[in-house]
Design an enzyme around this catalytic site. Structure first.
Site, mmCIF file in Angstrom:
data_model
loop_
_atom_site.group_PDB
_atom_site.id
_atom_site.type_symbol
_atom_site.label_atom_id
_atom_site.label_comp_id
_atom_site.label_asym_id
_atom_site.label_seq_id
_atom_site.Cartn_x
_atom_site.Cartn_y
_atom_site.Cartn_z
ATOM 1 N N GLU A 43 0.871 -1.169 0.000
ATOM 2 C CA GLU A 43 0.000 0.000 0.000
ATOM 3 C C GLU A 43 0.911 1.222 0.000
ATOM 4 O OE1 GLU A 43 -2.762 0.026 3.237
ATOM 5 O OE2 GLU A 43 -4.073 -1.444 2.309
ATOM 6 N N ASP A 76 -5.720 8.910 10.130
ATOM 7 C CA ASP A 76 -4.429 8.410 10.589
ATOM 8 C C ASP A 76 -4.008 9.032 11.909
ATOM 9 O OD1 ASP A 76 -3.587 6.639 8.387
ATOM 10 O OD2 ASP A 76 -3.762 8.466 7.192
#
Length: 267
Positions: free
Chosen positions: A49, A60
């Site tokens: 990824e 995040d």
């Protein structure tokens, strides 16, 4: 047959689960990032990824936020990352997923993003903040392309009827199951909750399911891999980069960590 399906089919035959690694492209700089990623892929990473840095990565935690900031400070942008993808494709054959927020894609151009990503050798994209109801803005450009996947996200709170709607809309590649509410890198992995959600997903889709968020140790990997098709590790890798950022042996340190995690996916 696309690379993602080939990879999961091959792993199933070997009784292994996929080790999916997230890295922010360009962290700590483009050259070192390319070296790190290349060595990690050669050390046993099954799916990459490749994170596109963004100034406001709301899903995040602090570790990946800082990695994005470091990359952006070096001037890394989507065009540079597509060039990196092309370079990686010359030496590695594992699936590459472009992990992004929608804003960089809109700024670049949605159709252009698809065309350039395919040309560079990417196998799909995961757009964290693009909901089902708006995802046709992207997927309409590759309706007949089975070799470029739009990875769908499911949360621990996603009910079955919502899953059915999400997975009805051109599902491909694999399903990314978020292990818990919260942001990446947060503590408190509860495998019993993940397993319950996995059982529901199996009722509505036969796509491989990879679990991410909060997986940081080989023990975590083994625990989740016992019932999922793959595990996604991101913050733990970025934390390792941050802690060894000035060391010349950083790429080999990262490769060694991949080997440790990969062992835990073999049954």
């Amino acid at each position: 047959m696309n690379r993602i399906k080939k990879k999961f089919d091959a792993l199933k035959e070997k009784k292994e689960k996929a080790l999916v690694g997230f890295l922010t492209a360009g962290d700590p700089d483009l050259s070192t990032s390319l070296d790190i990623i290349t060595q990690m892929c050669k050390a046993g990473l099954d799916v990459l990824e490749l994170g596109i840095p963004f100034s406001d990565p709301t899903a995040d935690g602090p570790v990946i936020q800082r990695s994005s900031a470091r990359s952006l400070k070096k001037g890394v942008n989507l065009s540079e990352i597509l060039k990196m993808t092309k370079k990686l494709r010359k030496t590695i054959d594992i699936p590459i997923i472009l992990f992004t927020y929608y804003n960089p894609v809109i700024a670049f151009g949605v159709e252009k993003f698809y065309m350039e990503a395919r040309k560079a050798g990417a196998d799909g994209t995961l757009v964290v903040d693009l909901p089902l109801e708006e995802s046709d803005e992207m997927t309409k450009f590759w309706d007949n392309d089975d070799d470029f996947s739009f990875i769908r996200l499911l949360a621990p709170t996603t009910p079955k009827d919502r899953m059915e709607k999400i997975l009805k809309e051109r599902p491909s590649g694999f399903i990314y199951l978020v292990s818990k509410t919260g942001v990446t890198g947060s503590d408190g992995l509860k495998s019993s909750i993940v397993l319950k959600q996995m059982k529901t997903i199996r009722q509505v889709s036969d796509l491989p399911v990879c679990v991410g968020f909060g997986i940081s140790t080989p023990k975590d990997v083994s625990q989740i891999a016992s019932f999922a098709d793959g595990v996604v590790i991101g913050s733990a890798f970025e934390r390792l980069i941050e802690g060894n950022i000035n060391k010349s042996e950083l790429p080999s340190i990262m490769a060694q960590k991949v080997k440790e995690y990969k062992k835990a996916t073999i049954f």
